[in-house]
Scaffold this motif. Structure first.
Motif, PDB file in Angstrom:
ATOM      1  N   VAL A  46      19.265  41.243  12.280  1.00 41.57           N
ATOM      2  CA  VAL A  46      20.339  42.438  12.284  1.00 41.57           C
ATOM      3  C   VAL A  46      20.849  42.715  13.817  1.00 41.57           C
ATOM      4  N   LEU A  47      19.843  42.878  14.631  1.00 40.94           N
ATOM      5  CA  LEU A  47      20.152  43.042  16.180  1.00 40.94           C
ATOM      6  C   LEU A  47      21.093  42.080  16.825  1.00 40.94           C
ATOM      7  N   GLY A  68      26.590  53.799  22.880  1.00 36.62           N
ATOM      8  CA  GLY A  68      25.399  53.608  22.144  1.00 36.62           C
ATOM      9  C   GLY A  68      25.574  54.007  20.472  1.00 36.62           C
ATOM     10  N   ALA A  69      26.326  55.011  20.473  1.00 37.75           N
ATOM     11  CA  ALA A  69      26.590  55.625  19.210  1.00 37.75           C
ATOM     12  C   ALA A  69      27.269  54.627  18.018  1.00 37.75           C
ATOM     13  N   TRP A  70      28.284  54.006  19.132  1.00 36.93           N
ATOM     14  CA  TRP A  70      29.289  53.175  18.614  1.00 36.93           C
ATOM     15  C   TRP A  70      28.624  52.005  18.026  1.00 36.93           C
ATOM     16  N   LEU A  71      27.579  51.452  18.755  1.00 37.78           N
ATOM     17  CA  LEU A  71      26.676  50.306  18.663  1.00 37.78           C
ATOM     18  C   LEU A  71      25.722  50.645  17.336  1.00 37.78           C
ATOM     19  N   LYS A  72      25.067  51.800  17.347  1.00 30.75           N
ATOM     20  CA  LYS A  72      24.263  52.256  16.370  1.00 30.75           C
ATOM     21  C   LYS A  72      24.997  52.193  15.047  1.00 30.75           C
ATOM     22  N   ARG A  73      26.229  52.445  14.771  1.00 30.96           N
ATOM     23  CA  ARG A  73      26.835  52.457  13.692  1.00 30.96           C
ATOM     24  C   ARG A  73      27.008  50.813  13.233  1.00 30.96           C
ATOM     25  N   ILE A  74      27.257  50.149  14.194  1.00 34.58           N
ATOM     26  CA  ILE A  74      27.552  48.586  13.866  1.00 34.58           C
ATOM     27  C   ILE A  74      25.895  48.078  13.332  1.00 34.58           C
ATOM     28  N   VAL A  75      24.717  48.379  13.934  1.00 37.58           N
ATOM     29  CA  VAL A  75      23.695  48.184  13.587  1.00 37.58           C
ATOM     30  C   VAL A  75      23.223  48.377  12.273  1.00 37.58           C
ATOM     31  N   ILE A  76      23.477  50.076  11.812  1.00 33.41           N
ATOM     32  CA  ILE A  76      23.390  50.435  10.463  1.00 33.41           C
ATOM     33  C   ILE A  76      24.133  49.814   9.678  1.00 33.41           C
ATOM     34  N   ASN A  77      25.210  49.470   9.842  1.00 36.49           N
ATOM     35  CA  ASN A  77      26.179  48.599   8.911  1.00 36.49           C
ATOM     36  C   ASN A  77      25.482  47.333   8.456  1.00 36.49           C
ATOM     37  N   GLN A  78      25.062  46.649   9.608  1.00 28.50           N
ATOM     38  CA  GLN A  78      24.598  45.342   9.539  1.00 28.50           C
ATOM     39  C   GLN A  78      23.317  45.172   8.858  1.00 28.50           C
ATOM     40  N   LEU A  80      22.545  47.864   6.428  1.00 31.08           N
ATOM     41  CA  LEU A  80      22.791  47.973   5.200  1.00 31.08           C
ATOM     42  C   LEU A  80      23.493  46.631   4.335  1.00 31.08           C
ATOM     43  N   ASP A  81      24.442  45.871   5.056  1.00 25.07           N
ATOM     44  CA  ASP A  81      24.726  44.788   4.421  1.00 25.07           C
ATOM     45  C   ASP A  81      23.603  43.823   4.457  1.00 25.07           C
ATOM     46  N   LEU A  82      22.697  43.643   5.167  1.00 22.88           N
ATOM     47  CA  LEU A  82      21.555  42.877   4.787  1.00 22.88           C
ATOM     48  C   LEU A  82      20.991  43.093   3.657  1.00 22.88           C
ATOM     49  N   ILE A  83      20.796  44.288   3.542  1.00 20.77           N
ATOM     50  CA  ILE A  83      19.809  44.911   2.182  1.00 20.77           C
ATOM     51  C   ILE A  83      20.745  44.720   1.113  1.00 20.77           C
ATOM     52  N   LYS A  84      21.912  44.691   1.109  1.00 15.90           N
ATOM     53  CA  LYS A  84      22.762  44.625  -0.049  1.00 15.90           C
ATOM     54  C   LYS A  84      22.753  43.077  -0.592  1.00 15.90           C
ATOM     55  N   SER A  85      22.883  42.394   0.478  1.00 13.45           N
ATOM     56  CA  SER A  85      23.147  40.774   0.224  1.00 13.45           C
ATOM     57  C   SER A  85      21.510  40.324  -0.495  1.00 13.45           C
ATOM     58  N   ARG A  86      20.393  41.070  -0.010  1.00 11.35           N
ATOM     59  CA  ARG A  86      19.569  40.439  -0.707  1.00 11.35           C
ATOM     60  C   ARG A  86      18.949  41.230  -2.226  1.00 11.35           C
ATOM     61  N   ARG A  87      19.907  42.144  -2.534  1.00 12.06           N
ATOM     62  CA  ARG A  87      19.619  42.855  -3.621  1.00 12.06           C
ATOM     63  C   ARG A  87      20.220  41.911  -4.865  1.00 12.06           C
ATOM     64  N   HIS A  88      19.074  41.580  -5.789  1.00 14.06           N
ATOM     65  CA  HIS A  88      19.521  40.721  -6.919  1.00 14.06           C
ATOM     66  C   HIS A  88      20.206  41.411  -7.992  1.00 14.06           C
ATOM     67  N   ASP A  89      19.527  42.673  -8.407  1.00  5.94           N
ATOM     68  CA  ASP A  89      20.018  43.356  -9.706  1.00  5.94           C
ATOM     69  C   ASP A  89      20.714  44.709  -9.016  1.00  5.94           C
ATOM     70  N   TYR A  90      22.019  44.719  -9.411  1.00  9.22           N
ATOM     71  CA  TYR A  90      22.953  45.799  -8.862  1.00  9.22           C
ATOM     72  C   TYR A  90      22.743  46.899 -10.065  1.00  9.22           C
ATOM     73  N   ILE A  91      22.579  48.045  -9.677  1.00 10.40           N
ATOM     74  CA  ILE A  91      22.435  49.076 -10.353  1.00 10.40           C
ATOM     75  C   ILE A  91      23.742  50.118  -9.983  1.00 10.40           C
ATOM     76  N   GLU A  92      24.512  50.557 -11.373  1.00 11.38           N
ATOM     77  CA  GLU A  92      25.484  51.291 -10.862  1.00 11.38           C
ATOM     78  C   GLU A  92      24.893  52.854 -11.058  1.00 11.38           C
ATOM     79  N   PHE A  93      25.126  53.437  -9.736  1.00 13.32           N
ATOM     80  CA  PHE A  93      24.597  55.070  -9.818  1.00 13.32           C
ATOM     81  C   PHE A  93      25.750  55.866  -9.990  1.00 13.32           C
ATOM     82  N   ASP A  94      25.335  56.758 -10.905  1.00  5.77           N
ATOM     83  CA  ASP A  94      26.134  57.785 -11.389  1.00  5.77           C
ATOM     84  C   ASP A  94      25.690  58.932 -11.033  1.00  5.77           C
ATOM     85  N   ASP A  95      26.260  59.805  -9.886  1.00  3.61           N
ATOM     86  CA  ASP A  95      25.700  60.900  -9.370  1.00  3.61           C
ATOM     87  C   ASP A  95      26.269  62.205 -10.388  1.00  3.61           C
TER      88      ASP A  95
END
Length: 180
Positions: A46-47, A68-78, A80-95
């Motif tokens: 991710v880094l 640093g704040a701008w870079l941190k946002r990129i790191v967090i997005n990266q 979350l993208d990695l986590i999403k790409s590895r998720r096999h079962d997508y669950i639709e959340f209804d709040d």
């Protein structure tokens, strides 16, 4: 002046300046990534991807926030993208979005450590975990969290409130929380 000069050199694709900037931010950004992906190798990936993206998009850095704040946002997005790409079962959340009153009461027993809270945050359901982490640990506000996660501010507030409730209940079950 030094800071601006290094950024200008980075924009000009100066590898020494890029390395200098990388060394200045790599440790802190690694910790941010690790909080999300919970794995050293993934955090390193991710880094690396975040810095590549940052250097490629450096012309988009306007200086409205710190680098640093701008870079941190990129790191967090990266992350979350990695986590999403590895998720096999997508669950639709209804709040079931309802008007929920904000509750700014984050009080817990003074004897509980920050590390203990962080551990319990990691046990929250995913849809609440990231909002709570970004709000409490990263210091983002609702509009920033909503933008990063691609949700509405109302959904962000709802998830934060519910995540806080879950967190308090988890701590209370372990006799840590007070006043809930």
């Amino acid at each position: 002046m030094f800071y601006i000069n290094v950024l200008q050199q980075c924009k000009a694709n100066n590898r020494k300046a890029q390395l200098k900037l990388y060394r200045q931010y790599c440790d802190g950004m690694f910790l941010v990534a690790y909080r999300y992906v919970k794995n050293e190798k993934d955090a390193e990936d991710v880094l690396q991807d975040a810095f590549i993206k940052a250097f490629q998009r450096l012309d988009q850095f306007t200086g409205d926030v710190s680098f640093g704040a701008w870079l941190k946002r990129i790191v967090i997005n990266q992350s979350l993208d990695l986590i999403k790409s590895r998720r096999h079962d997508y669950i639709e959340f209804d709040d079931n979005l309802k008007l929920i009153e904000d509750d700014d009461n984050w009080e817990i027993d003074e004897h509980i450590s920050v590390n203990r809270i962080k551990e319990e945050v990691l046990n929250l359901p995913e849809k609440y975990r990231y909002v709570v982490m970004m709000y409490l640990i990263e210091g983002y506000d609702h509009s920033e969290i909503a933008q990063v996660l691609g949700i509405t501010e109302t959904t962000c507030r709802t998830r934060l409130l519910r995540g806080k409730g879950h967190l308090k209940n988890m701590l209370k079950e372990k006799n840590y929380a007070t006043g809930y």
